[in-house]
Write a protein that holds these residues in place. Sequence first.
Motif, PDB file in Angstrom:
ATOM      1  N   LEU A  59      -3.309   7.500  -6.288  1.00  0.00           N
ATOM      2  CA  LEU A  59      -3.081   8.011  -4.924  1.00  0.00           C
ATOM      3  C   LEU A  59      -2.571   9.386  -5.300  1.00  0.00           C
ATOM      4  O   LEU A  59      -1.992   9.725  -6.151  1.00  0.00           O
ATOM      5  CB  LEU A  59      -2.066   7.206  -4.355  1.00  0.00           C
ATOM      6  N   LYS A  60      -2.627  10.229  -4.088  1.00  0.00           N
ATOM      7  CA  LYS A  60      -2.101  11.433  -4.112  1.00  0.00           C
ATOM      8  C   LYS A  60      -0.436  11.329  -3.802  1.00  0.00           C
ATOM      9  O   LYS A  60      -0.002  10.214  -3.042  1.00  0.00           O
ATOM     10  CB  LYS A  60      -2.708  12.276  -3.162  1.00  0.00           C
ATOM     11  N   VAL A 107       4.542   7.541 -10.021  1.00  0.00           N
ATOM     12  CA  VAL A 107       3.823   6.342  -9.129  1.00  0.00           C
ATOM     13  C   VAL A 107       2.562   6.722  -8.588  1.00  0.00           C
ATOM     14  O   VAL A 107       1.815   5.981  -8.603  1.00  0.00           O
ATOM     15  CB  VAL A 107       4.790   6.250  -8.047  1.00  0.00           C
ATOM     16  N   ALA A 108       2.349   8.008  -8.209  1.00  0.00           N
ATOM     17  CA  ALA A 108       0.982   8.370  -7.809  1.00  0.00           C
ATOM     18  C   ALA A 108       0.033   8.161  -8.529  1.00  0.00           C
ATOM     19  O   ALA A 108      -1.149   7.854  -8.471  1.00  0.00           O
ATOM     20  CB  ALA A 108       1.066   9.726  -7.044  1.00  0.00           C
ATOM     21  N   VAL A 112       2.008   8.681  -1.292  1.00  0.00           N
ATOM     22  CA  VAL A 112       3.146   7.805  -1.820  1.00  0.00           C
ATOM     23  C   VAL A 112       4.349   8.045  -1.018  1.00  0.00           C
ATOM     24  O   VAL A 112       5.045   7.155  -0.586  1.00  0.00           O
ATOM     25  CB  VAL A 112       3.405   8.022  -3.213  1.00  0.00           C
ATOM     26  N   THR A 113       4.588   9.289  -0.957  1.00  0.00           N
ATOM     27  CA  THR A 113       5.771   9.848  -0.003  1.00  0.00           C
ATOM     28  C   THR A 113       5.817   9.292   1.371  1.00  0.00           C
ATOM     29  O   THR A 113       6.756   8.697   1.898  1.00  0.00           O
ATOM     30  CB  THR A 113       6.051  11.230   0.053  1.00  0.00           C
ATOM     31  N   TYR A 114       4.317   9.335   1.996  1.00  0.00           N
ATOM     32  CA  TYR A 114       4.270   8.902   3.177  1.00  0.00           C
ATOM     33  C   TYR A 114       4.541   7.309   3.453  1.00  0.00           C
ATOM     34  O   TYR A 114       5.263   6.911   4.105  1.00  0.00           O
ATOM     35  CB  TYR A 114       2.804   9.155   4.007  1.00  0.00           C
ATOM     36  N   HIS A 115       4.169   6.561   2.463  1.00  0.00           N
ATOM     37  CA  HIS A 115       4.448   5.033   2.351  1.00  0.00           C
ATOM     38  C   HIS A 115       5.831   4.760   2.371  1.00  0.00           C
ATOM     39  O   HIS A 115       6.308   3.891   3.055  1.00  0.00           O
ATOM     40  CB  HIS A 115       3.430   4.393   1.214  1.00  0.00           C
ATOM     41  N   LEU A 116       6.592   5.544   1.401  1.00  0.00           N
ATOM     42  CA  LEU A 116       7.752   5.434   1.375  1.00  0.00           C
ATOM     43  C   LEU A 116       8.751   5.529   2.519  1.00  0.00           C
ATOM     44  O   LEU A 116       9.588   4.821   2.674  1.00  0.00           O
ATOM     45  CB  LEU A 116       8.591   6.119   0.078  1.00  0.00           C
ATOM     46  N   LYS A 117       8.624   6.856   2.976  1.00  0.00           N
ATOM     47  CA  LYS A 117       9.256   7.089   4.223  1.00  0.00           C
ATOM     48  C   LYS A 117       8.896   6.163   5.353  1.00  0.00           C
ATOM     49  O   LYS A 117       9.916   5.671   6.284  1.00  0.00           O
ATOM     50  CB  LYS A 117       8.807   8.653   4.752  1.00  0.00           C
ATOM     51  N   GLN A 129       4.774  -2.081  -3.892  1.00  0.00           N
ATOM     52  CA  GLN A 129       4.434  -1.773  -5.501  1.00  0.00           C
ATOM     53  C   GLN A 129       4.947  -0.371  -5.627  1.00  0.00           C
ATOM     54  O   GLN A 129       5.391   0.043  -6.691  1.00  0.00           O
ATOM     55  CB  GLN A 129       3.076  -1.691  -5.550  1.00  0.00           C
ATOM     56  N   ILE A 130       4.984   0.597  -4.614  1.00  0.00           N
ATOM     57  CA  ILE A 130       5.707   1.734  -4.612  1.00  0.00           C
ATOM     58  C   ILE A 130       7.069   1.691  -4.929  1.00  0.00           C
ATOM     59  O   ILE A 130       7.688   2.335  -5.937  1.00  0.00           O
ATOM     60  CB  ILE A 130       5.299   2.540  -3.478  1.00  0.00           C
TER      61      ILE A 130
END
Length: 297
Positions: free
Chosen positions: A29-30, A23-24, A34-39, A9-10
């Motif tokens: 989400l914080k 997106v957040a 979001v950045t963590y999930h993407l990386k 979804q991100i």
Amino acid sequence: MNLNLIKLQIVELLNKHKKITAVADELGLKQPTVTYHLKNLEQQLGGKLFESRMDKMILTESGRAFLHYAVKINALAAEAERVVKEFSNAGRGTLKIGASYVPATYILPRILSQFGEQHSGVTISLSVKPSPMIKEMLVSHEIDLGILSTESFYLPNLHNQALCEDELVLVFAPSHEFAVLSELSPLVIASANFILHEKESSTRQMTDKWFEQCTLQPKAPILLDSLEAIKQSLLSGKHVSFISKLAVEDEVARGILMMRTIPDYNFHRHIFYSYNRDRHYSPLIGLFIDLLRTIRL
């Protein structure tokens, strides 16, 4: 490899919004999450999906390839959730329909009204796009049902059925010089000032085919992306256009526009309904199609 839905979804939302903050907000989400999930996803895949340009997140080549599958999986997951809810909420649910401009404007309003009266608990969302885009939305599971005006087509996963013919006709105002001519040859038609539809529309594609077949070019064409704008422009009596017969029957009946058969026109276009065979054929789709079949078009 754990490709959970939130990561997919991100990817889809980041391509849409181009900013992680947006997106957040949409996902609740914080931003660091979001950045963590993407990386984490990029590490799992072993390649970059996005790169930062001018404060925007832009898909890489590998990201564009991955997005194709992310969109499909997200759509299928949403569909699966919706189908389960339909079974637990009899007579309720959501039906996503995509339609090209002619059926969306001149056919669907009365059908949607009647369907709403018969099934008040059902929510219908309608996306109006050119026919090629409706086909893409069906293939990618973004919609349940497509109603589109097009020539006959075949795509492996799509079932399609013609509802009625959607003939193109030459349209002009009663004040146009063509109104007093008993015969209109392709050469005479091509001498008129033409209004053309947007390039993505099936009407424009068929218009281009006719000119190519006749080895002619439209004279001083004006491009408009709205059928209603085209009809209003024709009222001045200075231009002509190829338009769906369904779309001008009212104006012709009122005498404010005229239509003629297009000479040497060897193409056939119909209004089709279409759905993806790999998508759950819900009772709501069946009910809507049944109504489509009963109404005289």
